[in-house]
Design a protein around this motif. Sequence first.
Motif, short mmCIF file in Angstrom:
data_model
loop_
_atom_site.label_atom_id
_atom_site.label_comp_id
_atom_site.label_asym_id
_atom_site.label_seq_id
_atom_site.Cartn_x
_atom_site.Cartn_y
_atom_site.Cartn_z
N GLN A 164 0.82 -1.21 0.00
CA GLN A 164 0.00 0.00 0.00
C GLN A 164 0.86 1.26 0.00
O GLN A 164 0.33 2.36 -0.22
N LEU A 165 2.16 1.10 0.27
CA LEU A 165 3.06 2.25 0.36
C LEU A 165 3.74 2.54 -0.97
O LEU A 165 4.07 1.61 -1.72
N PRO A 166 3.96 3.82 -1.28
CA PRO A 166 4.56 4.19 -2.57
C PRO A 166 5.90 3.51 -2.84
O PRO A 166 6.18 3.10 -3.97
N GLU A 167 6.72 3.35 -1.79
CA GLU A 167 8.06 2.80 -2.02
C GLU A 167 8.05 1.32 -2.38
O GLU A 167 9.06 0.78 -2.86
N TYR A 168 6.92 0.66 -2.17
CA TYR A 168 6.86 -0.76 -2.50
C TYR A 168 6.00 -1.06 -3.73
O TYR A 168 5.77 -2.22 -4.06
N LYS A 169 5.51 0.00 -4.38
CA LYS A 169 4.72 -0.21 -5.58
C LYS A 169 5.58 -0.87 -6.66
O LYS A 169 6.76 -0.55 -6.83
N ASN A 170 4.98 -1.79 -7.37
CA ASN A 170 5.66 -2.49 -8.47
C ASN A 170 6.90 -3.26 -8.00
O ASN A 170 7.87 -3.41 -8.74
N THR A 171 6.88 -3.71 -6.75
CA THR A 171 7.97 -4.54 -6.25
C THR A 171 7.40 -5.88 -5.78
O THR A 171 6.18 -6.01 -5.59
#
Length: 347
Positions: free
Chosen positions: A252-259
């Motif tokens: 849900q956090l931006p830094e983990y998007k597409n990871t």
Amino acid sequence: MYLKKILWATAIIGLIVAAFFAYYVYKVLLKPNTAFNNEAAYVYIPSDATYEDVRKQLEPLLDDIASFDILAQKKQYISHIKAGKYAIKRGMSNNDIINSIRIHNLPVTVSFNNQGTLEKLAGRISKEIEADSISLLNAMQDDAFLAEHNFNQATALGMYLPNSYEFFWNTSAIKFRNRMLKEYQRFWTEDRIQKAHNLGLSPNQVITLASIVYEESKKPIEQPRIAGVYLNRLRIGMPLQADPTIKFAAYQLPEYKNTVIKRVLNVHKEIDSPYNTYTNLGLPPGLIAMPDLRAIDAVLNYEKHKFLYFVADASRLGYHKFAKTLTQHNKYASEYHRYLSSQGINR
């Protein structure tokens, strides 16, 4: 003699006119009028379609669209368009075709699973029925509807039980949602409701726990045992400490998007989220995935045991090792962590 000639001429002209009329009727009404080689072709007529819209779909499929126009006018189909999916079989006449697209609306099979969010589910369903993804999502997220039926935004996905269902192609978003509510209510028999009650859980909570069990293991044989572990933890007030909920919170956090998180680390366990079951007691607010029906029943029919821990089994990938004590669990966990490190999986 002259009168006989007139009568004969009149009779011959009458026969010619009758023959012409019969051929005209045959051509317009009864003559095969398809232009394709397959057994059948299908047309999808939208709810707001005009005759011109239908005609554009039919024209490549017919030998003689003009004769079809004539009969469509005569049978008043032009002003009585019916939405839906219809079959046109090879060799059909204009009359057969009009009868088919007027009254033989065909159902379509809608199947879905593994749709992790309402957005993904709406996108999936929009490929199968007429309703578009935006109207479907709006219907699914309607707060008044959710409140009326004891759902909220976090639990709404749980109403959509993965399976195959028959719908008419021209089903609206509202009708799709309402039908899925009926399927949900049908699933929750008195027996299942009683089993949930015996666990001290609501149906929404059962499905939330099932989503965690499902993310832990896709092996039906293990799911009741994993469900038993989590229920044991809930009973003694122990945090669930479910890694899939940590991944859900991270995504849900931006830094983990597409990871893709392959290994849950201590930094992940510190994420501030109600879905962090390391720092919050009890169940998370809602689903973290769409569980299959077997996972839901695995919770309701959990295995009774004394295990409190489990970890992936490096010797049998896809399966787990279960432990009753933290000492035993740490031993199994060390084995699995060594395996991850040997595969270069460090995050």
